[in-house]
Design a protein around this motif. Structure first.
Motif, mmCIF file in Angstrom:
data_model
loop_
_atom_site.group_PDB
_atom_site.id
_atom_site.type_symbol
_atom_site.label_atom_id
_atom_site.label_comp_id
_atom_site.label_asym_id
_atom_site.label_seq_id
_atom_site.Cartn_x
_atom_site.Cartn_y
_atom_site.Cartn_z
ATOM 1 N N HIS A 168 -21.886 -77.290 23.189
ATOM 2 C CA HIS A 168 -21.203 -78.303 23.429
ATOM 3 C C HIS A 168 -21.144 -79.042 22.519
ATOM 4 O O HIS A 168 -21.587 -78.452 20.700
ATOM 5 C CB HIS A 168 -22.146 -78.870 24.557
ATOM 6 C CG HIS A 168 -23.730 -78.554 24.776
ATOM 7 N ND1 HIS A 168 -24.557 -77.799 24.580
ATOM 8 C CD2 HIS A 168 -24.556 -79.904 23.345
ATOM 9 C CE1 HIS A 168 -25.581 -78.017 23.918
ATOM 10 N NE2 HIS A 168 -25.561 -79.635 23.961
ATOM 11 N N VAL A 170 -21.700 -83.076 21.485
ATOM 12 C CA VAL A 170 -22.162 -84.565 22.224
ATOM 13 C C VAL A 170 -21.892 -85.481 21.042
ATOM 14 O O VAL A 170 -21.915 -85.552 20.071
ATOM 15 C CB VAL A 170 -24.113 -84.701 21.636
ATOM 16 C CG1 VAL A 170 -24.630 -85.762 23.032
ATOM 17 C CG2 VAL A 170 -24.578 -83.157 22.725
ATOM 18 N N HIS A 251 -24.594 -84.442 17.702
ATOM 19 C CA HIS A 251 -24.094 -83.663 16.740
ATOM 20 C C HIS A 251 -23.796 -82.100 18.071
ATOM 21 O O HIS A 251 -23.019 -82.099 18.831
ATOM 22 C CB HIS A 251 -26.172 -82.963 18.079
ATOM 23 C CG HIS A 251 -26.387 -82.209 19.087
ATOM 24 N ND1 HIS A 251 -26.686 -83.307 20.346
ATOM 25 C CD2 HIS A 251 -26.830 -81.385 20.145
ATOM 26 C CE1 HIS A 251 -27.573 -83.158 21.290
ATOM 27 N NE2 HIS A 251 -26.794 -81.448 21.084
ATOM 28 N N ALA A 253 -23.835 -78.228 19.740
ATOM 29 C CA ALA A 253 -24.408 -76.651 19.591
ATOM 30 C C ALA A 253 -23.790 -75.541 19.479
ATOM 31 O O ALA A 253 -22.871 -75.854 20.576
ATOM 32 C CB ALA A 253 -25.251 -77.032 20.963
ATOM 33 N N PHE A 317 -33.418 -77.953 17.078
ATOM 34 C CA PHE A 317 -32.804 -79.139 16.944
ATOM 35 C C PHE A 317 -33.286 -79.100 15.097
ATOM 36 O O PHE A 317 -33.989 -79.045 15.106
ATOM 37 C CB PHE A 317 -32.561 -80.377 17.676
ATOM 38 C CG PHE A 317 -32.391 -80.317 18.976
ATOM 39 C CD1 PHE A 317 -31.255 -80.546 19.432
ATOM 40 C CD2 PHE A 317 -33.505 -79.818 20.093
ATOM 41 C CE1 PHE A 317 -31.059 -80.901 21.097
ATOM 42 C CE2 PHE A 317 -33.030 -79.608 21.259
ATOM 43 C CZ PHE A 317 -31.740 -80.575 21.588
ATOM 44 N N GLU A 330 -27.708 -78.291 16.804
ATOM 45 C CA GLU A 330 -29.090 -77.745 17.337
ATOM 46 C C GLU A 330 -28.542 -75.972 18.313
ATOM 47 O O GLU A 330 -27.258 -75.712 17.560
ATOM 48 C CB GLU A 330 -28.713 -77.805 19.287
ATOM 49 C CG GLU A 330 -29.545 -77.343 20.446
ATOM 50 C CD GLU A 330 -28.953 -78.070 21.336
ATOM 51 O OE1 GLU A 330 -28.389 -78.981 22.080
ATOM 52 O OE2 GLU A 330 -29.741 -77.089 22.854
HETATM 53 FE FE FE2 Z 1 -27.422 -80.619 22.863
#
Ligand code: FE2
Length: 362
Positions: A168, A170, A251, A253, A317, A330
């Motif tokens: 993902h 963000v 961020h 991931a 993280f 992440e």
């Molecule tokens: Fe996340």
């Protein structure tokens, strides 16, 4: 699942605009274990900027830097620092995707165009999303080469560490703007709201934030959107917005199938991660029950665990990877769980606040 009214195959690549793409590529190759697989610059006829393509399994990162004064992105790099400028989607039909997105209210960035060479052609178009971020639509069904026309194929392998795909991405947006962007992803790109977190879920003594996780029709693209919430002190989202100069990607991931291996390698290569207090691991067995991993080993590396109805996940993280407290990564390992680690939020945000206090930005 409801009908997918905006077909997106997957995230194709993430483009970072940076001050020095050669050095960024070196960092991601030698620290994160990506292979350098493509190059486009002066030597391949590109006169104004340079691109390095890095790959590890399904993750493609593109690092692009202006190479002459007056480049249109130079001011943006000066404003934001090195930043994620584009989260590109692979789609079935670029012209349809662009026209439909614009019809539904997206701000156009680049109208559909083709890039071609002896290997065929690639169709490309872009729209604006939050801040200076773009979503590019790309289709290379009629292209036999690698990545994009004119790119020189490079075979400069990294030492891979098990990063498999983008889980993902963000975005941080300004106070009061989260729902606007949630609606934008629903209306323009046919996403739906997977999960919402309010300031009761995500708050510490000092700071709070709100987050809604948006997912595309086929479930492969997941974008949590954060906004700051009122707290006693400055939240990490406010800190980001101040140092980044507006909304942007907070961020990315990266999913691994062996988080102990991936994180051990990253730590050995000097990546710094947020840490949680030892008490986190004392409470862990009660919180998450039986897990396959050794809790001592997880505690040694600082890896967090959370459980939901479908299974559990492990995550960690990095500290920001740039000088500014903006972009970080992440590393996530999913064992059935499809959620985002809500049970870790409080421990994590207290960890971020300790870092903020050191920076004097809390
Ligand atoms: Fe996340």
């Amino acid at each position: 699942m409801s009908q997918d009214n905006f077909p997106i195959r997957k995230v194709d690549h993430i483009r970072h605009y940076v001050g020095n793409a050669r050095q960024s590529a070196y960092y991601y190759q030698h620290v994160f274990g990506f292979s350098v697989t493509g190059f486009h610059g002066l030597e391949t006829g590109q006169k104004h900027e340079v691109d390095y393509l890095l790959e590890q399994n399904d993750v493609k990162l593109l690092f692009t830097a202006p190479i002459r004064p007056g480049h249109p992105m130079a001011d943006k790099i000066a404003q934001h620092g090195d930043f994620v400028q584009d989260i590109a989607f692979e789609v079935d039909d670029v012209d349809w995707a662009y026209n439909e997105a614009v019809r539904r209210g997206a701000q156009p960035a680049h109208e559909p165009y083709s890039l071609s060479d002896d290997n065929g052609y690639v169709r490309i178009a872009s729209i604006h999303t939050y801040g200076d971020t773009l979503h590019t639509f790309i289709n290379r069904d009629n292209f036999k080469g690698h990545f994009l026309p004119h790119f020189q194929t490079r075979n400069d392998p990294g030492d891979p560490i098990g990063i498999m795909e983008i889980d993902h991405c963000v975005g941080n947006v300004e106070l009061g703007r989260m729902n606007q962007w949630v609606n934008w992803y629903e209306e323009v790109l046919g996403f739906h709201n997977l999960i919402s977190f309010d300031d009761k879920d995500i708050s510490t003594e000092y700071t709070a934030l709100m987050s809604k996780v948006m997912s595309n029709g086929n479930g492969r693209v997941k974008f949590p959107i954060n906004e700051p919430a009122e707290g006693k002190k400055k939240s990490q989202i406010d800190e980001y917005l101040e140092f980044f100069g507006g909304a942007g990607v907070q961020h990315v991931a990266l999913r691994t199938d062996d988080i102990v291996h991936t994180v051990s390698r990253l730590q050995a290569r000097g990546v710094e991660f947020l840490s949680v207090p030892k008490t986190y691991y004392e409470m862990l067995p009660d919180r998450v029950g039986e897990i396959d991993e050794s809790i001592d080993e997880l505690a040694e590396l600082g890896i967090l665990v959370d459980r939901d109805d479908e299974g559990y996940l492990l995550q960690i993280f990095t500290k920001p990877t740039t000088d500014r407290p903006t972009l970080f990564y992440e590393i996530i390992h999913r064992k059935g769980a499809k959620s985002f680690g809500k049970g870790n939020f409080k421990a994590l945000f207290e960890s971020i606040e300790r870092e903020q206090a050191i920076r004097g930005t809390l």
